[in-house]
Design a protein around this motif. Structure first.
Motif, PDB file in Angstrom:
ATOM      1  N   ASP A 146       0.835  -1.200   0.000  1.00 13.91           N
ATOM      2  CA  ASP A 146       0.000   0.000   0.000  1.00 13.91           C
ATOM      3  C   ASP A 146       0.869   1.248   0.000  1.00 13.91           C
ATOM      4  N   PHE A 147       1.995   1.231   0.722  1.00 17.30           N
ATOM      5  CA  PHE A 147       2.887   2.391   0.761  1.00 17.30           C
ATOM      6  C   PHE A 147       3.489   2.646  -0.616  1.00 17.30           C
ATOM      7  N   ARG A 148       3.853   1.583  -1.300  1.00 23.86           N
ATOM      8  CA  ARG A 148       4.410   1.755  -2.648  1.00 23.86           C
ATOM      9  C   ARG A 148       3.362   2.336  -3.586  1.00 23.86           C
ATOM     10  N   ALA A 149       2.129   1.845  -3.507  1.00 25.29           N
ATOM     11  CA  ALA A 149       1.065   2.382  -4.353  1.00 25.29           C
ATOM     12  C   ALA A 149       0.820   3.846  -4.033  1.00 25.29           C
ATOM     13  N   CYS A 150       0.918   4.234  -2.776  1.00 30.51           N
ATOM     14  CA  CYS A 150       0.730   5.628  -2.386  1.00 30.51           C
ATOM     15  C   CYS A 150       1.788   6.511  -3.004  1.00 30.51           C
ATOM     16  N   LEU A 151       3.076   6.064  -2.960  1.00 28.43           N
ATOM     17  CA  LEU A 151       4.156   6.865  -3.531  1.00 28.43           C
ATOM     18  C   LEU A 151       3.972   7.014  -5.034  1.00 28.43           C
ATOM     19  N   ILE A 152       3.584   5.952  -5.702  1.00 26.86           N
ATOM     20  CA  ILE A 152       3.382   6.017  -7.157  1.00 26.86           C
ATOM     21  C   ILE A 152       2.261   6.998  -7.476  1.00 26.86           C
ATOM     22  N   SER A 153       1.200   6.973  -6.614  1.00 26.28           N
ATOM     23  CA  SER A 153       0.083   7.905  -6.871  1.00 26.28           C
ATOM     24  C   SER A 153       0.511   9.345  -6.699  1.00 26.28           C
ATOM     25  N   MET A 154       1.599   9.577  -5.924  1.00 27.20           N
ATOM     26  CA  MET A 154       2.068  10.942  -5.697  1.00 27.20           C
ATOM     27  C   MET A 154       3.165  11.330  -6.666  1.00 27.20           C
TER      28      MET A 154
END
Length: 903
Positions: free
Chosen positions: A786-794
């Motif tokens: 989930d943290f990786r997906a969050c960074l990609i979304s940013m």
């Protein structure tokens, strides 16, 4: 005396103001301090010296029938000066010039000064002209030199001399006195107690020291002055008022006056020395007399012991028994082992004391010691020799007599052994044969007693031979005239009489056993019938007692009601059981009737059962007693269960409210922590309100704890009215307190991060929205995916290596989750400006004037002291060739600050 001895040739200097200097080859004066020279100019000091030195001079001049009035005038012509030197030295000076011209006076003064120099004193800058001209300071200095040489120089106490020796003498003499502490020759004497102590130490009859007061210095001083002048022939050289009113009295005046006391008491010291010598001589004489008395006493005691011991050793009266003779031998051995060795030591010590005494007498020039008549060392040796001869004969006689008795004792011992064996066997046999144990025995026991009696009859026949042997040995001892034959005969007769009695008792017992055996066969049949009926009835009563005493444990009203029903059913069976008891007791009564009719003593024990009629009756009484007790116990338990039910409902009512309240508050805090509405300060205020509400709710928890304690005291461990236990409530309450505190701390950290990094509220809201979107479990943490997906979304372009690096930053402990605080810290590092190792290196390079090293001086010049010392203690030495010694390496230091390797 405590004076005397020659001073070592050490040149000492004493300065009087700035006008003259006196050098002396003796070490009785030390260099004075500057303040001493300055204070000499004080008129008060000069006044004290005038009076003291004048009085001192007159104390010697009066021996020649003259005196002086004015010290600087009366010595100008040199005549009285020469006279003074003759009186105090006891030597003749050259004949003085009798003219009155100036050169006559100078010549006389020079003769006096030459005499002073001849005594080892070097006078520098003191000339006859100054004395003739009446120079007061030079005159006083000259008189002080005379006092030092003839009154103080020769004072010696324990290898200290002159001033130090006089001071030590004063300290020793005044040490026992209260309020006296002599440390110098000025202020230590101001209160007058030191002078009074000196007088009292040597002449306690002149002053009552206990009446002196420290707060009366003038009275103390005048008392000392008057007593010294009247009884010690020491003139009054000082004024009490001058000493008290002067901050620091003149040291030379005090020393001059105190030295007069030393010389006045010198005769007493000599008398004390003489007394000590006499005491030493008398002590030697007393010790010798004591040794003589000890010799006489020890010799008398030793000779008396020998006189008492010889008759004992000469006694040859024989004993009749071996034991008595062996006791004599043991006494003799005790004499040899215990009594004689101390006397041997005394004899040796006596000879040593005699020789030591004779040696001491010879060394102290005393006549040789002659002991009393008959107490010479040779007399004691002769007496000792006679003792040893008698001792040897006594030992030989003892051994011979013991061998003679040994043969008779052997035969007597054999008789005793056989008698003892026979008596041991017969011991208790008469009582055994006479007892009527068969009257109370069972049938089986009667039969066993019969078989046992038959075995005894066989054993009795076998012992007939030993009785005959005993009689034969007794006959032989009588023939040999044994000293204790009467005892032997009596014992032998007793054994024979007892043997005849045993035969008679044996036959009587056989007849009685056969008669009782027949009666017991009838009783045995009745015992068997009793056992068959008593056993099952007893088992029924045991079960009943066990049930009635059973410690039941119930947890509800239903359970106790079931027990009451079972107890009622048991009570219905009691009448039938009583009939069975009466039938069983009838059999026992028949047995008692037979025993009473034929005179048989029943043992009370049924061979077929351990149960007795008393056991049956006792257990039946127990059953009847326990029935009402069981009724009462069951009713009490009903009441207790009703009270427990009320406690359960009371606890459940509160727990069912508190438990959901805690869960609700946990959910509300969770929502507040992820809600992005409002600023961080508003979130903080909201959380503080939640925290206060939670704290205010604590009284409900405490009340529930009280109900829980009542339940535990009543041993209530289950509650069907609620699913909440006290442990659940405690854990939930502690989690609630921890959660609100942790949530408040997270918001505080976010505020600190925002303010420190310059992050706007909008950015924080954006970060919170992104985090909440990917926090799929809504627990304030994201897993790595989930943290990786969050960074990609940013907008981050992440490879595996880069993402792994980021994970080490946000999850350094490798927990597998990313908290919101770690997420915020990472995002603020990415967006805010921070210092780097390169920037710090560049700053140090500016301070170092573009060099690759920096010096300690540059750091201390450019940085505040604390930061400069921090760098100096942590920077390593610069190893480049272009650096001076002591240069420091700021490049590696900068890299170490940020955990990087050297660039």
């Amino acid at each position: 005396r405590e004076g005397g001895g020659t001073m070592t040739a050490v040149e000492t200097q004493m300065t009087y103001s700035n006008s003259y200097t006196i050098h002396h080859e003796e070490a009785y004066m030390t260099q004075e301090e500057d303040w001493d020279r300055d204070l000499l100019l004080d008129p008060a000091w000069e006044k004290q010296q005038r009076k003291t030195f004048t009085a001192w001079c007159n104390s010697h001049l009066r021996k020649a029938g003259t005196q002086i009035e004015n010290i600087e005038e009366d010595f100008r012509n040199g005549l009285k000066l020469m006279l003074l030197l003759e009186v105090i030295s006891g030597e003749r000076l050259p004949k003085p010039d009798k003219g009155k011209m100036r050169f006559h006076k100078i010549a006389n003064v020079n003769k006096a000064l030459d005499f002073i120099c001849s005594k080892g004193v070097k006078l520098v800058s003191i000339g006859a002209e100054e004395i003739v001209d009446g120079n007061v300071k030079m005159t006083l200095g000259m008189i002080w030199t005379i006092i030092l040489r003839f009154a103080i120089q020769d004072i010696s106490v324990e290898e200290t001399s002159a001033k130090e020796g006089l001071l030590l003498w004063c300290q020793r003499k005044t040490a026992p006195y209260r309020n006296v502490n002599v440390q110098n020759f000025h202020i230590s004497w101001k209160d007058g107690l030191a002078l009074c102590a000196l007088i009292h130490r040597h002449r306690p009859d002149l002053i009552d020291y206990s009446k002196l007061r420290k707060d009366d210095p003038i009275g103390n001083l005048n008392t000392a002055f008057d007593v010294a002048e009247k009884f010690l022939d020491i003139p009054k050289m000082l004024d009490a008022e001058d000493i008290v009113n002067t901050p620091k009295p003149d040291e030379k005046a005090i020393m001059t006056y105190v030295s007069c006391f030393y010389h006045a008491f010198a005769g007493a010291e000599q008398a004390e020395t003489a007394a000590n010598r006499i005491c030493k001589v008398l002590a030697v004489n007393q010790e010798n007399e004591k040794l003589m008395e000890e010799y006489e006493k020890l010799a008398s005691e030793l000779l008396e012991w020998i006189r008492r011991t010889i008759p004992w050793l000469e006694n040859r009266t024989a004993e009749q028994t071996m034991r008595a003779m062996q006791q004599k031998l043991e006494d003799f051995r005790d004499y040899r082992r215990i009594h004689k060795p101390p006397r041997v030591q005394e004899k040796c010590q006596l000879e040593i004391n005699f020789n030591t005494l004779q040696t001491k007498l010879r060394l102290s020039n005393r006549p040789a010691f002659m002991p009393s008549e008959g107490k010479m060392v040779s007399d004691i040796a002769n007496a000792w020799k006679g003792l040893e001869q008698v001792e040897k004969g006594y030992e030989e006689w003892l051994l011979t007599e013991i061998r003679r008795l040994e043969r008779l004792d052997h035969l007597a011992e054999k008789f005793k052994q056989k008698c003892a064996m026979h008596e041991s066997w017969t011991s208790g046999k008469e009582d055994l044969l006479s007892q009527k144990d068969y009257e109370s025995a069972s049938l089986m026991e009667i039969r066993a007693l019969m078989r046992k009696h038959e075995a005894f009859e066989s054993d009795l026949a076998a012992h007939q031979d030993r009785v005959e042997q005993i009689a034969a040995i007794a006959q032989e001892l009588n023939e040999l005239d044994y000293h204790d034959a009467a005892t032997v005969n009596a014992r032998c007769q007793g054994i024979c009489d007892q043997w005849d009695n045993l035969g008679t008792l044996t036959q009587k017992r056989r007849d009685a056993l056969e008669r009782v055996e027949k009666l017991w066969e009838t009783i045995d049949q009745l015992y068997l019938e009793f056992a068959k009926r008593a056993a099952p009835f007893n088992n029924w009563m045991d079960g009943a007692v066990e049930d009635l005493q059973d410690m039941f444990i119930v947890h509800s009203i239903e359970e106790i009601q079931s027990l009451i029903t079972a107890h009622d059913q048991f009570k219905a069976t009691l009448p039938e059981a009583d009939k069975e008891r009466m039938a069983t007791m009838g059999i026992h009564n028949e047995i008692l009737k037979i025993a009473q009719t034929y005179g048989i003593k029943l043992s009370g024990i049924n061979p077929y059962t351990n149960l007795s009629p008393q056991d049956i009756s006792t257990k039946w009484d127990t059953v009847k007693h326990l029935v009402p007790l069981r009724d009462q116990m069951l009713q009490e338990e009903v009441a207790r269960q009703q009270a427990n039910e009320r406690l359960r409902r009371q606890f459940a009512a509160q727990a069912n409210i508190i438990g959901p309240w805690i869960q609700t508050k946990m959910e509300e805090i969770s929502h507040v922590s992820v809600d992005i509405a409002g600023s961080l300060e508003e979130q903080m205020n909201s959380l503080k309100q939640y925290e206060q509400n939670i704290i205010n709710y604590k009284s409900n928890i405490d009340k529930l704890e009280g109900d829980h304690q009542l339940s535990q005291e009543s041993l209530i461990f289950d509650n069907k009215h609620t699913n909440y236990t006290m442990e659940h409530i405690r854990v939930g309450w502690e989690q609630l307190l921890t959660t609100i505190a942790r949530t408040i701390n997270e918001v505080e950290n976010q505020i600190l991060t925002r303010d420190a990094k310059g992050i706007s509220q909008e950015q924080l809201n954006e970060f919170r929205a992104s985090f909440n979107h990917f926090d799929r479990k809504r627990n304030g943490m994201m897993d790595p995916d989930d943290f990786r997906a969050c960074l990609i979304s940013m907008g981050y372009d992440l490879g595996e290596v880069e993402f792994a690096r980021i994970m080490t930053l946000v999850d350094p402990n490798n927990t597998g989750v990313v908290t919101f605080q770690a997420f915020i810290d990472f995002m603020t590092r990415e967006t805010a400006e921070t210092d780097t190792a390169e920037q710090v290196m560049a700053s140090f390079k500016i301070l170092a004037s573009d060099k690759n090293y920096i010096t300690v001086e540059e750091l201390r010049r450019e940085l505040p002291p604390e930061q400069a010392e921090y760098c100096i203690t942590r920077m390593t030495r610069y190893i480049g060739a272009d650096g001076p010694p002591g240069a420091l390496d700021y490049i590696s230091f900068s890299s170490a600050l940020y955990g990087e390797s050297d660039l």
